[in-house]
Design an enzyme around this catalytic site. Structure first.
Site, mmCIF file in Angstrom:
data_model
loop_
_atom_site.group_PDB
_atom_site.id
_atom_site.type_symbol
_atom_site.label_atom_id
_atom_site.label_comp_id
_atom_site.label_asym_id
_atom_site.label_seq_id
_atom_site.Cartn_x
_atom_site.Cartn_y
_atom_site.Cartn_z
ATOM 1 N N HIS A 104 0.805 -1.177 -0.078
ATOM 2 C CA HIS A 104 -0.134 0.150 0.129
ATOM 3 C C HIS A 104 0.915 1.179 0.028
ATOM 4 O O HIS A 104 0.428 2.203 0.836
ATOM 5 C CB HIS A 104 -0.983 0.019 1.198
ATOM 6 C CG HIS A 104 -2.224 -1.086 1.125
ATOM 7 N ND1 HIS A 104 -2.377 -1.674 0.106
ATOM 8 C CD2 HIS A 104 -2.647 -1.548 2.131
ATOM 9 C CE1 HIS A 104 -3.414 -2.643 0.244
ATOM 10 N NE2 HIS A 104 -3.289 -2.742 1.371
ATOM 11 N N HIS A 175 -9.958 0.577 0.305
ATOM 12 C CA HIS A 175 -9.834 -0.468 1.466
ATOM 13 C C HIS A 175 -10.932 -0.619 2.360
ATOM 14 O O HIS A 175 -10.727 -1.061 3.428
ATOM 15 C CB HIS A 175 -8.621 -0.427 1.979
ATOM 16 C CG HIS A 175 -7.941 -1.771 2.522
ATOM 17 N ND1 HIS A 175 -8.187 -2.666 3.158
ATOM 18 C CD2 HIS A 175 -6.588 -2.159 2.225
ATOM 19 C CE1 HIS A 175 -7.639 -3.669 3.372
ATOM 20 N NE2 HIS A 175 -6.517 -3.288 2.830
ATOM 21 N N GLU A 312 -11.638 -5.128 -2.994
ATOM 22 C CA GLU A 312 -10.635 -4.132 -3.423
ATOM 23 C C GLU A 312 -10.309 -4.377 -5.018
ATOM 24 O O GLU A 312 -9.488 -5.211 -5.395
ATOM 25 C CB GLU A 312 -9.383 -4.246 -2.656
ATOM 26 C CG GLU A 312 -9.335 -4.170 -1.277
ATOM 27 C CD GLU A 312 -8.127 -4.398 -0.497
ATOM 28 O OE1 GLU A 312 -7.147 -3.972 -0.558
ATOM 29 O OE2 GLU A 312 -8.218 -5.674 0.192
#
Length: 347
Positions: A104, A175, A312
């Site tokens: 991320h 998310h 996601e």
């Protein structure tokens, strides 16, 4: 559009909540910190409205947010092996934050922890953020935006755009964790019924890095092409599940070349709520919340392992190292643009 002060960051920055609503009882709350989706209120089969997204009641908890509740991730969601990549022969090093890999983009300093610019619209809101060349190690002066649109059809649309003046990795996602019984229901999502329009997935090695293989789900516990309870086989003696403590895999969504199409459906037998997911992206990370850190969420609710699930939408993890995967490299003359739609109904 209803705008209220949510609080201030530890730096003294003001954080605002923006509320979108329709005439059918659905409403969403988003904030300029991280462009996060904070609340999503949806009616059940009896007309009772509940917030179905995990999250927090205060800014301080979002500044930690170790599980990324509701966060917009960019420029690169999911994992990049060895926390580095090359574009046109130039190597770029990015934060090592998940074993030896990158997860991320940047956990403590990513765009999900920053204040975004805001433009209010007619039942929509656009958040925009600039990220300078080499910010978090990623090349290019980048401009990323997400527009949230709430429709009368009980849809929330997430429309992403991004530009860069150099070739760079671009793989934006949200998310959000969903529990269709309600974010404060006190039960996990193992009884939720999931369907994934994905005949294949990308197996991983330790560290949840894809091998590069695109493997069929048929005949394995990874098969959600027909409706199946999330918890039915989540603890099966299957190596892929052992590596990630349950489902946390990229699924190869069918019919990628056809653009927007339904890729997933989740049903909650208790509330009757049904969530359908549509996207024009090639993959979706189904994460069953196996590693949610125990914490106190909204309204004092206790969150723990599998309190919510994520779908996601994305380019496949580590695509930058896999020539057989759809490319996630964007730059001059090749802007990033995608859309994901979460729509709600009752059964």
């Amino acid at each position: 559009m209803n705008k209220v002060l949510f609080g201030k960051t530890s730096k003294g920055e003001e954080v605002y909540l923006y509320e979108l609503s329709n005439s059918k009882g659905m409403k969403a709350k988003v904030m300029n910190l991280g462009a996060n989706l904070v609340e999503l209120h949806v009616p059940d089969k009896n007309g009772e409205v509940a917030d179905v997204c995990l999250g927090f009641d205060n800014v301080a908890d979002y500044e930690v947010n170790s599980s990324f509740f509701g966060a917009v991730i960019g420029p690169s969601a999911n994992r990049i092996a060895d926390a580095s990549f090359e574009i046109d022969g130039v190597k770029y090093d990015i934060p090592v934050n998940d074993g030896k890999n990158n997860l991320h983009s940047d956990i403590p300093g990513g765009v999900h922890k920053r204040i975004w610019d805001v433009k209010e619209g007619d039942n929509c809101i656009t958040f925009t953020i600039k990220s300078a060349d080499m910010d978090m190690g990623f090349p290019g002066n980048k401009v990323m935006s997400i527009t949230y649109v709430l429709t009368e059809n009980n849809e929330i649309k997430l429309q992403y755009k991004a530009t860069s003046d150099k070739k760079t990795v671009m793989n934006l996602t949200n998310h959000a964790y969903f529990n269709l019984s309600g974010a404060d229901c006190g039960k996990n999502i193992e009884d939720h019924i999931l369907t994934l329009n994905a005949a294949n997935y990308t197996p991983v090695v330790a560290g949840a890095i894809p091998t590069g293989e695109i493997a069929p789900v048929a005949g394995t516990v990874m098969d959600f092409t027909s409706p199946k309870a999330v918890g039915k086989e989540i603890n099966a003696d299957f190596e892929q599940l052992k590596l990630t403590l349950g489902y946390d895999h990229n699924f190869v969504c069918d019919n990628y070349t056809k653009g927007m199409r339904e890729i997933a459906k989740v049903e909650d037998p208790k509330s009757g709520r049904v969530m359908k997911v549509a996207s024009n992206l090639p993959g979706v990370q189904f994460y069953a919340g196996n590693c949610i850190s125990p914490c106190t969420g909204k309204l004092g609710a206790h969150y723990d392992k599998r309190s919510g699930l994520c779908l996601e939408t994305q380019y496949y993890p580590d695509s930058i190292h896999q020539p057989g995967f759809p490319s996630c490299v964007f730059g001059p003359g090749n802007d990033y643009e995608s859309e994901t739609v979460y729509s709600f109904e009752n059964k």
